[in-house]
Design a protein around this motif. Structure first.
Motif, PDB file in Angstrom:
ATOM      1  N   LYS A 181      41.098  39.205  38.930  1.00  0.00           N
ATOM      2  CA  LYS A 181      40.378  38.129  38.254  1.00  0.00           C
ATOM      3  C   LYS A 181      38.924  38.071  38.704  1.00  0.00           C
ATOM      4  O   LYS A 181      38.063  37.687  37.942  1.00  0.00           O
ATOM      5  CB  LYS A 181      41.077  36.797  38.479  1.00  0.00           C
ATOM      6  CG  LYS A 181      42.420  36.736  37.779  1.00  0.00           C
ATOM      7  CD  LYS A 181      42.942  35.348  37.718  1.00  0.00           C
ATOM      8  CE  LYS A 181      44.272  35.309  37.014  1.00  0.00           C
ATOM      9  NZ  LYS A 181      44.174  35.207  35.591  1.00  0.00           N
ATOM     10  N   THR A 182      38.644  38.467  39.944  1.00  0.00           N
ATOM     11  CA  THR A 182      37.274  38.474  40.455  1.00  0.00           C
ATOM     12  C   THR A 182      36.407  39.435  39.656  1.00  0.00           C
ATOM     13  O   THR A 182      35.253  39.160  39.393  1.00  0.00           O
ATOM     14  CB  THR A 182      37.268  38.877  41.946  1.00  0.00           C
ATOM     15  OG1 THR A 182      38.007  37.921  42.673  1.00  0.00           O
ATOM     16  CG2 THR A 182      35.860  38.945  42.502  1.00  0.00           C
ATOM     17  N   THR A 183      36.957  40.571  39.248  1.00  0.00           N
ATOM     18  CA  THR A 183      36.156  41.576  38.556  1.00  0.00           C
ATOM     19  C   THR A 183      35.719  41.129  37.172  1.00  0.00           C
ATOM     20  O   THR A 183      34.809  41.711  36.606  1.00  0.00           O
ATOM     21  CB  THR A 183      36.925  42.912  38.445  1.00  0.00           C
ATOM     22  OG1 THR A 183      38.111  42.692  37.684  1.00  0.00           O
ATOM     23  CG2 THR A 183      37.259  43.472  39.802  1.00  0.00           C
ATOM     24  N   LEU A 197      30.642  36.920  40.792  1.00  0.00           N
ATOM     25  CA  LEU A 197      30.877  36.601  42.193  1.00  0.00           C
ATOM     26  C   LEU A 197      29.564  36.083  42.760  1.00  0.00           C
ATOM     27  O   LEU A 197      28.514  36.663  42.516  1.00  0.00           O
ATOM     28  CB  LEU A 197      31.314  37.858  42.937  1.00  0.00           C
ATOM     29  CG  LEU A 197      31.808  37.665  44.357  1.00  0.00           C
ATOM     30  CD1 LEU A 197      33.235  37.131  44.316  1.00  0.00           C
ATOM     31  CD2 LEU A 197      31.789  38.977  45.087  1.00  0.00           C
ATOM     32  N   THR A 198      29.609  34.980  43.484  1.00  0.00           N
ATOM     33  CA  THR A 198      28.400  34.418  44.084  1.00  0.00           C
ATOM     34  C   THR A 198      28.427  34.684  45.582  1.00  0.00           C
ATOM     35  O   THR A 198      29.417  34.407  46.250  1.00  0.00           O
ATOM     36  CB  THR A 198      28.301  32.900  43.824  1.00  0.00           C
ATOM     37  OG1 THR A 198      28.364  32.676  42.411  1.00  0.00           O
ATOM     38  CG2 THR A 198      26.998  32.341  44.355  1.00  0.00           C
ATOM     39  N   LEU A 252      31.202  43.999  50.939  1.00  0.00           N
ATOM     40  CA  LEU A 252      32.420  43.199  50.782  1.00  0.00           C
ATOM     41  C   LEU A 252      32.667  42.888  49.306  1.00  0.00           C
ATOM     42  O   LEU A 252      33.791  43.015  48.814  1.00  0.00           O
ATOM     43  CB  LEU A 252      32.312  41.912  51.599  1.00  0.00           C
ATOM     44  CG  LEU A 252      33.524  40.999  51.596  1.00  0.00           C
ATOM     45  CD1 LEU A 252      34.761  41.707  52.129  1.00  0.00           C
ATOM     46  CD2 LEU A 252      33.232  39.751  52.428  1.00  0.00           C
ATOM     47  N   ALA A 253      31.622  42.511  48.579  1.00  0.00           N
ATOM     48  CA  ALA A 253      31.759  42.192  47.159  1.00  0.00           C
ATOM     49  C   ALA A 253      32.234  43.397  46.355  1.00  0.00           C
ATOM     50  O   ALA A 253      33.114  43.282  45.500  1.00  0.00           O
ATOM     51  CB  ALA A 253      30.426  41.679  46.608  1.00  0.00           C
ATOM     52  N   SER A 274      34.064  43.640  42.501  1.00  0.00           N
ATOM     53  CA  SER A 274      33.110  42.881  41.698  1.00  0.00           C
ATOM     54  C   SER A 274      32.097  43.803  41.031  1.00  0.00           C
ATOM     55  O   SER A 274      31.604  44.749  41.634  1.00  0.00           O
ATOM     56  CB  SER A 274      32.375  41.871  42.586  1.00  0.00           C
ATOM     57  OG  SER A 274      31.393  41.196  41.842  1.00  0.00           O
ATOM     58  N   GLU A 275      31.791  43.521  39.770  1.00  0.00           N
ATOM     59  CA  GLU A 275      30.785  44.289  39.044  1.00  0.00           C
ATOM     60  C   GLU A 275      29.548  43.465  38.723  1.00  0.00           C
ATOM     61  O   GLU A 275      28.517  44.003  38.357  1.00  0.00           O
ATOM     62  CB  GLU A 275      31.388  44.849  37.754  1.00  0.00           C
ATOM     63  CG  GLU A 275      32.490  45.855  38.027  1.00  0.00           C
ATOM     64  CD  GLU A 275      33.093  46.427  36.764  1.00  0.00           C
ATOM     65  OE1 GLU A 275      32.909  45.857  35.678  1.00  0.00           O
ATOM     66  OE2 GLU A 275      33.773  47.462  36.876  1.00  0.00           O
ATOM     67  N   VAL A 276      29.682  42.147  38.832  1.00  0.00           N
ATOM     68  CA  VAL A 276      28.563  41.242  38.555  1.00  0.00           C
ATOM     69  C   VAL A 276      28.430  40.301  39.745  1.00  0.00           C
ATOM     70  O   VAL A 276      29.399  39.664  40.155  1.00  0.00           O
ATOM     71  CB  VAL A 276      28.796  40.428  37.262  1.00  0.00           C
ATOM     72  CG1 VAL A 276      27.625  39.499  36.992  1.00  0.00           C
ATOM     73  CG2 VAL A 276      29.034  41.352  36.076  1.00  0.00           C
ATOM     74  N   ILE A 277      27.220  40.242  40.308  1.00  0.00           N
ATOM     75  CA  ILE A 277      27.023  39.423  41.492  1.00  0.00           C
ATOM     76  C   ILE A 277      25.732  38.626  41.382  1.00  0.00           C
ATOM     77  O   ILE A 277      24.728  39.107  40.871  1.00  0.00           O
ATOM     78  CB  ILE A 277      27.026  40.290  42.776  1.00  0.00           C
ATOM     79  CG1 ILE A 277      27.065  39.410  44.020  1.00  0.00           C
ATOM     80  CG2 ILE A 277      25.852  41.250  42.797  1.00  0.00           C
ATOM     81  CD1 ILE A 277      27.432  40.154  45.286  1.00  0.00           C
TER      82      ILE A 277
END
Length: 151
Positions: free
Chosen positions: A19-21, A25-26, A77-78, A83-86
């Motif tokens: 779901k994170t991907t 992600l902040t 870590l991200a 994660s693909e968007v940060i």
């Protein structure tokens, strides 16, 4: 929010990562350098609102080096979470301006930090780094100071 408590821990983590991907992600970062030591603090907030925290005790660093080291750790870590968007929120105006290329970096070893951060950012489909006042980064700041005072 769905209840995954019936699932084994590894399965819950897999759900969280999948779901994170799919969202942003902040990342909040802060480095601390004081008389008690040196600490780095990463706070990641997933698209589901989950908060992940990491404190890193480190070797002797300047304040600027600590800011880059924690950003590198947070980006790694991200990406490890898929994660693909940060969206990065950083209370170091200097780091933000150097990463965007607004300010020149004259010292070679500091340019190496900028290059490393930019290489890590290139692994994301989308990214932004936003300067925030220290007051908006209180959790990362407090935990970085705690990390710097740990043995």
């Amino acid at each position: 929010m769905a209840d995954f408590s019936h699932m084994p821990l590894a399965a819950r983590e897999a759900v969280l990562v999948s779901k994170t991907t799919s969202g942003i992600l902040t990342l909040f970062t802060d480095g601390a350098s004081n008389v008690k030591g040196y600490g780095l603090k990463v706070v990641l907030v997933t698209p589901l609102g989950e908060t992940l925290r990491q404190i890193i005790k480190t070797i002797l660093l300047t304040n600027n080096e600590a800011e880059y080291e924690v950003l590198v750790a947070g980006l790694k870590l991200a990406r490890g979470l898929g994660s693909e968007v940060i969206e990065i929120k950083c209370d170091s105006q200097l780091v933000v301006n150097k990463v965007y290329g607004i300010f020149d970096t004259k010292e070679e070893h500091m340019q190496q930090y900028v290059n490393k951060v930019q290489a890590l950012l290139a692994r994301f489909k989308e990214w932004s780094i936003i300067p925030i006042p220290r007051e908006e980064n209180m959790e990362a700041n407090a935990l970085a100071n705690l990390g710097s005072s740990m043995r």
